[in-house]
Design a protein around this motif. Structure first.
Motif, PDB file in Angstrom:
ATOM      1  N   GLY A  82       0.811  -1.217   0.000  1.00  0.00           N
ATOM      2  CA  GLY A  82       0.000   0.000   0.000  1.00  0.00           C
ATOM      3  C   GLY A  82       0.839   1.259   0.000  1.00  0.00           C
ATOM      4  N   ALA A  83       1.930   1.248   0.776  1.00  0.00           N
ATOM      5  CA  ALA A  83       2.823   2.409   0.792  1.00  0.00           C
ATOM      6  C   ALA A  83       3.491   2.591  -0.568  1.00  0.00           C
ATOM      7  N   ALA A  84       3.915   1.489  -1.204  1.00  0.00           N
ATOM      8  CA  ALA A  84       4.545   1.588  -2.524  1.00  0.00           C
ATOM      9  C   ALA A  84       3.552   2.102  -3.562  1.00  0.00           C
ATOM     10  N   ALA A  85       2.293   1.673  -3.465  1.00  0.00           N
ATOM     11  CA  ALA A  85       1.281   2.152  -4.412  1.00  0.00           C
ATOM     12  C   ALA A  85       1.047   3.647  -4.263  1.00  0.00           C
ATOM     13  N   VAL A  91       4.508   9.872  -7.678  1.00  0.00           N
ATOM     14  CA  VAL A  91       5.442  10.076  -8.790  1.00  0.00           C
ATOM     15  C   VAL A  91       4.690  10.350 -10.084  1.00  0.00           C
ATOM     16  N   LEU A  92       3.656   9.551 -10.363  1.00  0.00           N
ATOM     17  CA  LEU A  92       2.930   9.709 -11.623  1.00  0.00           C
ATOM     18  C   LEU A  92       2.067  10.961 -11.640  1.00  0.00           C
ATOM     19  N   ALA A  93       1.661  11.427 -10.467  1.00  0.00           N
ATOM     20  CA  ALA A  93       0.851  12.644 -10.413  1.00  0.00           C
ATOM     21  C   ALA A  93       1.681  13.907 -10.520  1.00  0.00           C
ATOM     22  N   ALA A  94       3.005  13.783 -10.459  1.00  0.00           N
ATOM     23  CA  ALA A  94       3.865  14.945 -10.590  1.00  0.00           C
ATOM     24  C   ALA A  94       3.767  15.524 -12.000  1.00  0.00           C
ATOM     25  N   GLU A 102       7.974   5.891 -19.834  1.00  0.00           N
ATOM     26  CA  GLU A 102       8.766   5.684 -21.033  1.00  0.00           C
ATOM     27  C   GLU A 102       9.516   4.362 -20.940  1.00  0.00           C
ATOM     28  N   ALA A 103      10.132   3.969 -22.009  1.00  0.00           N
ATOM     29  CA  ALA A 103      10.818   2.666 -22.062  1.00  0.00           C
ATOM     30  C   ALA A 103      11.834   2.567 -20.938  1.00  0.00           C
ATOM     31  N   GLY A 104      11.611   1.613 -20.066  1.00  0.00           N
ATOM     32  CA  GLY A 104      12.515   1.405 -18.946  1.00  0.00           C
ATOM     33  C   GLY A 104      12.338   2.391 -17.819  1.00  0.00           C
ATOM     34  N   GLY A 105      11.482   3.402 -18.014  1.00  0.00           N
ATOM     35  CA  GLY A 105      11.320   4.410 -16.980  1.00  0.00           C
ATOM     36  C   GLY A 105      10.508   3.949 -15.802  1.00  0.00           C
ATOM     37  N   ALA A 106       9.662   2.927 -15.999  1.00  0.00           N
ATOM     38  CA  ALA A 106       8.831   2.430 -14.896  1.00  0.00           C
ATOM     39  C   ALA A 106       9.680   1.849 -13.775  1.00  0.00           C
ATOM     40  N   ALA A 107      10.933   1.515 -14.089  1.00  0.00           N
ATOM     41  CA  ALA A 107      11.813   0.992 -13.044  1.00  0.00           C
ATOM     42  C   ALA A 107      12.125   2.046 -11.998  1.00  0.00           C
ATOM     43  N   ALA A 108      11.900   3.318 -12.316  1.00  0.00           N
ATOM     44  CA  ALA A 108      12.139   4.384 -11.348  1.00  0.00           C
ATOM     45  C   ALA A 108      11.043   4.453 -10.290  1.00  0.00           C
ATOM     46  N   LEU A 109       9.927   3.782 -10.528  1.00  0.00           N
ATOM     47  CA  LEU A 109       8.848   3.769  -9.552  1.00  0.00           C
ATOM     48  C   LEU A 109       9.237   2.891  -8.366  1.00  0.00           C
ATOM     49  N   PRO A 110       8.616   3.132  -7.205  1.00  0.00           N
ATOM     50  CA  PRO A 110       8.918   2.293  -6.034  1.00  0.00           C
ATOM     51  C   PRO A 110       8.628   0.820  -6.301  1.00  0.00           C
ATOM     52  N   GLY A 112       7.458  -2.944  -6.060  1.00  0.00           N
ATOM     53  CA  GLY A 112       6.270  -3.564  -5.495  1.00  0.00           C
ATOM     54  C   GLY A 112       5.428  -4.199  -6.583  1.00  0.00           C
ATOM     55  N   LEU A 113       4.360  -4.834  -6.186  1.00  0.00           N
ATOM     56  CA  LEU A 113       3.484  -5.500  -7.139  1.00  0.00           C
ATOM     57  C   LEU A 113       2.773  -4.512  -8.047  1.00  0.00           C
ATOM     58  N   VAL A 114       2.493  -3.318  -7.532  1.00  0.00           N
ATOM     59  CA  VAL A 114       1.829  -2.308  -8.362  1.00  0.00           C
ATOM     60  C   VAL A 114       2.763  -1.840  -9.471  1.00  0.00           C
ATOM     61  N   ARG A 115       4.039  -1.643  -9.148  1.00  0.00           N
ATOM     62  CA  ARG A 115       4.995  -1.273 -10.191  1.00  0.00           C
ATOM     63  C   ARG A 115       5.123  -2.391 -11.230  1.00  0.00           C
ATOM     64  N   ASP A 116       5.141  -3.641 -10.789  1.00  0.00           N
ATOM     65  CA  ASP A 116       5.196  -4.750 -11.736  1.00  0.00           C
ATOM     66  C   ASP A 116       3.982  -4.748 -12.650  1.00  0.00           C
ATOM     67  N   HIS A 117       2.831  -4.419 -12.081  1.00  0.00           N
ATOM     68  CA  HIS A 117       1.618  -4.344 -12.904  1.00  0.00           C
ATOM     69  C   HIS A 117       1.719  -3.226 -13.940  1.00  0.00           C
ATOM     70  N   ILE A 118       2.256  -2.081 -13.514  1.00  0.00           N
ATOM     71  CA  ILE A 118       2.407  -0.956 -14.449  1.00  0.00           C
ATOM     72  C   ILE A 118       3.390  -1.319 -15.555  1.00  0.00           C
ATOM     73  N   GLU A 119       4.485  -1.979 -15.210  1.00  0.00           N
ATOM     74  CA  GLU A 119       5.446  -2.388 -16.230  1.00  0.00           C
ATOM     75  C   GLU A 119       4.809  -3.365 -17.222  1.00  0.00           C
ATOM     76  N   SER A 120       4.011  -4.294 -16.724  1.00  0.00           N
ATOM     77  CA  SER A 120       3.323  -5.229 -17.620  1.00  0.00           C
ATOM     78  C   SER A 120       2.334  -4.498 -18.514  1.00  0.00           C
ATOM     79  N   LEU A 121       1.683  -3.481 -17.952  1.00  0.00           N
ATOM     80  CA  LEU A 121       0.723  -2.701 -18.736  1.00  0.00           C
ATOM     81  C   LEU A 121       1.433  -1.914 -19.832  1.00  0.00           C
ATOM     82  N   VAL A 122       2.578  -1.331 -19.508  1.00  0.00           N
ATOM     83  CA  VAL A 122       3.350  -0.592 -20.508  1.00  0.00           C
ATOM     84  C   VAL A 122       3.848  -1.539 -21.600  1.00  0.00           C
TER      85      VAL A 122
END
Length: 262
Positions: A82-85, A91-94, A102-110, A112-122
Motif C-alpha cells: 500500500g505504501a509503494a502504491a 510520482v505519476l501525479a507529478a 517511457e521505455a525502462g522508466g517504470a523501473a524508477a517507480l517504487p 512492489g506488485l503495483v509497479r510490476d503491474h504498471i510495467e506489464s501494462l506498458v
C-alpha cells in the motif's frame, strides 16, 4: 471594504497511513493477549489445559499462535504494498510523471506488485502499438498476487472449528464409555464412572470452546487483512486508470497522428 485573502481550501482526507493495517492488527492482538493474561490470572486457561486429556485444546492454541504469525507477515507485506502504491501515485501525479512510463522508466517507480503491474501494462501497450489497453486480465493477476496466501486464514479457521468438534465427539465417547459396564450396586465403580463421565464432559466442552474462540479470532484477523488487501487493489485500479492508461493511449494517438502526417 477591506479585502480578505482566502487560503487554500483543505483537500480531502489523506490516505491511510502505510502502517494502518499493521496498527489494527497490533491493537487486536494486544487486546487478545490482555484477555489471555486475565484468563490465566484467574486460572481458567490452566484449568482447560489440565482438564483436556486429549491435548486438542493445546493443539488449537498452538495452531492459533502460528496463524497469528502468518497473519502478521501478510499484514506487513500488504502495508508495504500500500505504501509503494501511494508513492507510485505521487510520482505519476507529478508534473513530469508521465516520463516514468517511457521505455525502462517504470523501473524508477517504487518497487512492489503495483509497479510490476504498471510495467506489464506498458509492455502490453507497446506490443499492440499503444491501442486502447484492456487490463482486465492483468488486474486479475494483480489481485491474485496481492491476495497471496490469505486463504490460509480461512483454512485454519475451518480447521480450528473442526478440531473443536472432534474434541466434542472424543469427549462424549470418554463420557459414555463407562456406562456399558456400569453396575448400580457397586458404589466404588459408580463413583469411578462418574469421574470418567465428568472428565469426558470437560474434554467436550473445553475443546469446543477453544475451537470456536480460535476460529472467530482468526476470522477477524483475516477479515482485516482482506479489507487492507482490497484497499491496495482499489488504489492500484484508480492509479492505472487515472495516470497510466490515459498516458499510454495519448502516446498511441500521437504515434498515429505522426504516421498520418508523414
Amino acid at each position: 471594504m477591506s479585502s480578505m485573502t482566502i487560503g487554500p481550501i483543505a483537500g480531502p482526507a489523506a490516505d491511510p497511513s502505510e502502517r494502518s493495517a499493521l496498527l489494527f492488527w497490533m491493537i487486536f492482538t494486544g487486546l487478545s493477549i490482555f484477555a489471555v493474561v486475565l484468563l490465566w490470572r484467574f486460572g481458567l486457561i490452566r484449568l482447560m489445559l489440565t482438564s483436556d486429556r486429549t491435548y486438542i485444546s493445546s493443539l488449537i492454541a498452538l495452531l492459533y499462535v502460528v496463524t497469528c504469525g502468518h497473519c502478521f507477515l501478510r499484514t506487513r507485506a500488504i502495508a508495504r504494498e500500500g505504501a509503494a502504491a501511494r508513492r507510485c501515485r505521487a510520482v505519476l501525479a507529478a508534473l513530469e510523471g508521465g516520463r516514468a512510463l517511457e521505455a525502462g522508466g517504470a523501473a524508477a517507480l517504487p518497487r512492489g506488485l503495483v509497479r510490476d503491474h504498471i510495467e506489464s501494462l506498458v509492455t502490453k501497450a507497446a506490443a499492440q502499438d499503444y491501442r486502447p489497453v484492456d487490463q482486465t486480465l492483468l488486474l486479475r493477476t494483480l489481485a491474485d498476487r496481492l491476495r497471496g496466501s490469505n486463504g490460509f486464514g480461512a483454512f485454519v479457521s475451518d480447521t480450528l472449528m473442526k478440531l473443536g468438534l472432534l474434541g466434542t465427539i472424543v469427549g462424549f465417547i470418554i463420557m459414555l464409555a463407562p456406562i456399558a459396564g456400569l453396575d448400580a450396586a457397586d458404589k466404588v465403580a459408580m463413583r469411578s464412572s462418574m469421574g470418567l463421565m465428568s472428565d469426558g464432559m470437560a474434554v467436550a466442552m473445553y475443546t469446543t470452546l477453544a475451537g470456536l474462540v480460535g476460529s472467530i479470532l482468526v476470522r477477524i484477523q483475516y477479515y482485516m487483512l482482506d479489507a487492507a488487501t482490497q484497499r491496495v487493489f482499489s488504489d492500484a485500479v484508480v492509479l492505472t486508470e487515472t495516470y497510466v492508461t490515459p498516458v499510454l493511449e495519448h502516446k498511441g494517438s500521437g504515434i498515429k497522428g505522426a504516421g498520418i502526417a508523414t
